[in-house]
Design a protein around this motif. Structure first.
Motif, mmCIF file in Angstrom:
data_model
loop_
_atom_site.group_PDB
_atom_site.id
_atom_site.type_symbol
_atom_site.label_atom_id
_atom_site.label_comp_id
_atom_site.label_asym_id
_atom_site.label_seq_id
_atom_site.Cartn_x
_atom_site.Cartn_y
_atom_site.Cartn_z
ATOM 1 N N VAL A 129 -12.035 -3.914 -22.433
ATOM 2 C CA VAL A 129 -11.776 -5.192 -23.075
ATOM 3 C C VAL A 129 -12.298 -7.134 -22.588
ATOM 4 C CG1 VAL A 129 -9.438 -6.267 -23.190
ATOM 5 C CG2 VAL A 129 -9.512 -4.200 -23.868
ATOM 6 N N LEU A 130 -12.663 -6.387 -21.511
ATOM 7 C CA LEU A 130 -13.151 -8.012 -20.836
ATOM 8 C C LEU A 130 -14.597 -8.223 -21.703
ATOM 9 C CD1 LEU A 130 -11.860 -7.132 -17.201
ATOM 10 C CD2 LEU A 130 -10.996 -9.206 -18.600
ATOM 11 N N ASP A 131 -14.842 -7.045 -22.129
ATOM 12 C CA ASP A 131 -16.571 -7.368 -22.094
ATOM 13 C C ASP A 131 -16.627 -8.096 -23.719
ATOM 14 O OD1 ASP A 131 -18.060 -6.656 -20.104
ATOM 15 O OD2 ASP A 131 -18.259 -4.578 -20.648
ATOM 16 N N LEU A 132 -15.671 -7.710 -23.874
ATOM 17 C CA LEU A 132 -15.425 -7.670 -25.601
ATOM 18 C C LEU A 132 -14.803 -9.584 -25.090
ATOM 19 C CD1 LEU A 132 -14.924 -6.938 -29.066
ATOM 20 C CD2 LEU A 132 -12.926 -6.724 -28.184
ATOM 21 N N LEU A 133 -13.913 -9.736 -24.863
ATOM 22 C CA LEU A 133 -13.350 -10.803 -24.303
ATOM 23 C C LEU A 133 -14.669 -12.187 -23.982
ATOM 24 C CD1 LEU A 133 -9.640 -10.595 -23.430
ATOM 25 C CD2 LEU A 133 -10.371 -10.515 -25.028
ATOM 26 N N SER A 135 -17.255 -11.818 -25.058
ATOM 27 C CA SER A 135 -18.945 -12.141 -25.649
ATOM 28 C C SER A 135 -18.508 -13.350 -27.133
ATOM 29 C CB SER A 135 -18.516 -10.740 -26.444
ATOM 30 O OG SER A 135 -17.883 -10.495 -27.746
ATOM 31 N N TYR A 136 -16.917 -13.057 -27.103
ATOM 32 C CA TYR A 136 -15.959 -14.400 -27.870
ATOM 33 C C TYR A 136 -16.137 -15.526 -27.559
ATOM 34 C CZ TYR A 136 -13.419 -10.426 -30.039
ATOM 35 O OH TYR A 136 -13.801 -8.617 -31.202
ATOM 36 N N LYS A 137 -16.179 -15.608 -25.474
ATOM 37 C CA LYS A 137 -16.393 -16.821 -24.914
ATOM 38 C C LYS A 137 -17.851 -17.584 -25.400
ATOM 39 C CE LYS A 137 -14.976 -19.729 -21.665
ATOM 40 N NZ LYS A 137 -15.830 -20.373 -21.229
ATOM 41 N N GLU A 138 -18.505 -16.065 -25.555
ATOM 42 C CA GLU A 138 -19.732 -16.712 -25.549
ATOM 43 C C GLU A 138 -20.021 -17.135 -26.615
ATOM 44 O OE1 GLU A 138 -22.637 -13.423 -24.128
ATOM 45 O OE2 GLU A 138 -21.571 -13.186 -21.949
ATOM 46 N N ARG A 139 -19.541 -16.610 -27.551
ATOM 47 C CA ARG A 139 -19.479 -17.339 -28.822
ATOM 48 C C ARG A 139 -19.559 -18.515 -29.305
ATOM 49 N NH1 ARG A 139 -17.963 -12.493 -32.425
ATOM 50 N NH2 ARG A 139 -17.046 -13.837 -34.191
ATOM 51 N N GLY A 140 -18.620 -19.681 -28.662
ATOM 52 C CA GLY A 140 -17.462 -20.515 -28.585
ATOM 53 C C GLY A 140 -16.258 -20.471 -28.784
ATOM 54 N N ASN A 180 -16.387 -14.845 -16.505
ATOM 55 C CA ASN A 180 -16.474 -16.581 -17.016
ATOM 56 C C ASN A 180 -15.109 -16.837 -18.165
ATOM 57 O OD1 ASN A 180 -16.485 -18.738 -16.595
ATOM 58 N ND2 ASN A 180 -18.792 -19.311 -17.951
ATOM 59 N N ILE A 181 -14.076 -15.195 -17.658
ATOM 60 C CA ILE A 181 -12.769 -15.302 -18.823
ATOM 61 C C ILE A 181 -11.699 -16.396 -18.278
ATOM 62 C CG2 ILE A 181 -11.117 -14.403 -20.029
ATOM 63 C CD1 ILE A 181 -13.583 -11.881 -20.258
ATOM 64 N N PRO A 182 -11.534 -17.218 -18.477
ATOM 65 C CA PRO A 182 -10.563 -17.990 -18.343
ATOM 66 C C PRO A 182 -9.056 -17.567 -17.883
ATOM 67 C CG PRO A 182 -11.284 -19.289 -20.100
ATOM 68 C CD PRO A 182 -11.820 -17.955 -19.822
ATOM 69 N N VAL A 183 -7.982 -17.582 -16.825
ATOM 70 C CA VAL A 183 -6.968 -16.904 -17.052
ATOM 71 C C VAL A 183 -5.506 -17.605 -16.658
ATOM 72 C CG1 VAL A 183 -6.045 -14.820 -15.622
ATOM 73 C CG2 VAL A 183 -8.598 -14.553 -15.504
ATOM 74 N N CYS A 184 -5.179 -17.271 -17.207
ATOM 75 C CA CYS A 184 -3.843 -17.671 -17.428
ATOM 76 C C CYS A 184 -2.568 -16.205 -16.726
ATOM 77 C CB CYS A 184 -2.873 -18.511 -18.483
ATOM 78 S SG CYS A 184 -1.361 -19.156 -18.313
ATOM 79 N N THR A 185 -2.184 -16.771 -15.351
ATOM 80 C CA THR A 185 -0.721 -16.442 -14.675
ATOM 81 C C THR A 185 0.463 -16.404 -15.228
ATOM 82 O OG1 THR A 185 -3.083 -15.295 -13.473
ATOM 83 C CG2 THR A 185 0.042 -14.413 -12.923
#
Ligand code: SF4
Length: 304
Positions: A129-133, A135-140, A180-185
């Motif tokens: 799931v993290l890899d999927l997210l 990949s979206y981040k890498e697409r901008g 490199n996925i931003p996290v909001c807690t």
């Protein structure tokens, strides 16, 4: 005098980065939660209302239809032309990867959707799931992983039947940061057995892990919950408004200015909220936080 004069708010951060307003549209993709279906636990967190619980992931409206409804509602208030799809209800990573890919990409296929905010539990973010997210981040795309932690004390997590530990949160945030996925807690103020110092310690532990955003919520007592029963039996006393404001301001002062506050209070549906009723006076709470920061001649980060 507005909140964003004192606090790094998500709205202002998006405005600065996109040069225009970006609004969130809330999506209910019909997920369940592993803390309800027996995988992690049964009955859910003690404060979680299960009236709208839908065990069937296919029963909800199409994502594109929900986005269109959201656009129409927002258009009555603002002229925003860009949006984030916010997968909010229950655990929005709790399905097989193909289903997740389908629904996330339904949202991202709309030209005015700049990204996704995905609300979930710390024990429900496997690497794929993290890899999927990522990949979206890498697409901008703008991507936020919203992790409900609520407290960094395992004793509290047990007491409210969260079904996960601080260690699982630590593992999830490290895995997200690696990609490199931003996290909001999410943190709740007013949990059973907790005082101001617990919230400050939770904040400190979360900040140490490199969180990017925070959401603060007062604990709502809503109908059909274990917490409502505990309150009726006198086992739990709800927080008062002044305590909430004081604790929220103490936390804001201790948060570095580069961390984004996505929310500093929250409301509950009037149909299910039992107490404290002030929770639903959102503007009064926001004004109270702003006024207190002004009174202290303070702002986010002064005690970080
Ligand atoms: S993790 Fe969220 S959806 Fe699941 S029981 Fe707790 S509050 Fe409810």
């Amino acid at each position: 005098m507005v909140l964003s004069d004192y606090v790094t708010t998500f709205g202002q951060d998006l405005l600065k980065r996109y040069g225009e307003r970006v609004h969130k549209i809330t999506i209910n993709a019909g997920f369940t939660c592993p803390n309800r279906d027996g995988t992690k636990g049964k009955g859910g967190c003690t404060f979680c209302n299960n009236v709208s619980f839908s065990p069937n992931v296919r029963q909800t409206a199409l994502i594109t239809d929900q986005l269109e409804t959201g656009r129409q509602v927002i258009a009555k208030r603002t002229k925003a032309k860009k949006f984030l799809a916010y997968f909010q209800a229950y655990t929005n990573t709790y399905a097989d990867i193909q289903y997740l890919t389908d629904i996330y990409e339904q949202a991202l296929s709309e030209p005015d959707i700049v990204g996704l905010s995905i609300g979930t539990r710390p024990d429900c973010v496997p690497n794929k799931v993290l890899d999927l997210l990522a990949s979206y981040k890498e697409r901008g795309y703008e991507i936020w992983l919203e992790l409900g932690l609520q407290s960094a004390f395992d004793t509290t997590l047990d007491r409210i039947n969260r079904g996960h530990s601080l260690a699982e949160y630590q593992q999830a945030i490290r895995a997200a940061k690696l990609r490199n996925i931003p996290v909001c807690t999410h943190i709740i103020i007013g949990l059973p057995g907790e005082k101001r110092q617990h919230n400050l310690t939770s904040l400190e532990r979360i900040l140490e892990l490199g969180v990017d955003g925070l959401k603060l919520h007062p604990l709502h007592i809503v109908k059909h919950t274990v917490l409502a029963k505990q309150w009726r039996q006198g086992e739990y006393q709800p927080l008062d408004k002044l305590d909430y404001i004081t604790t929220a301001v103490d936390m804001i002062e201790r948060t570095p200015a580069n961390i984004i506050y996505h929310r500093v209070t929250a409301t509950a549906s009037t149909e299910i909220l039992l107490t404290p009723i002030w929770c639903n006076e959102k503007w009064s709470v926001l004004n109270g936080i702003t006024t207190e920061l002004h009174r202290r001649n303070s702002k986010q980060g002064v005690k970080a």
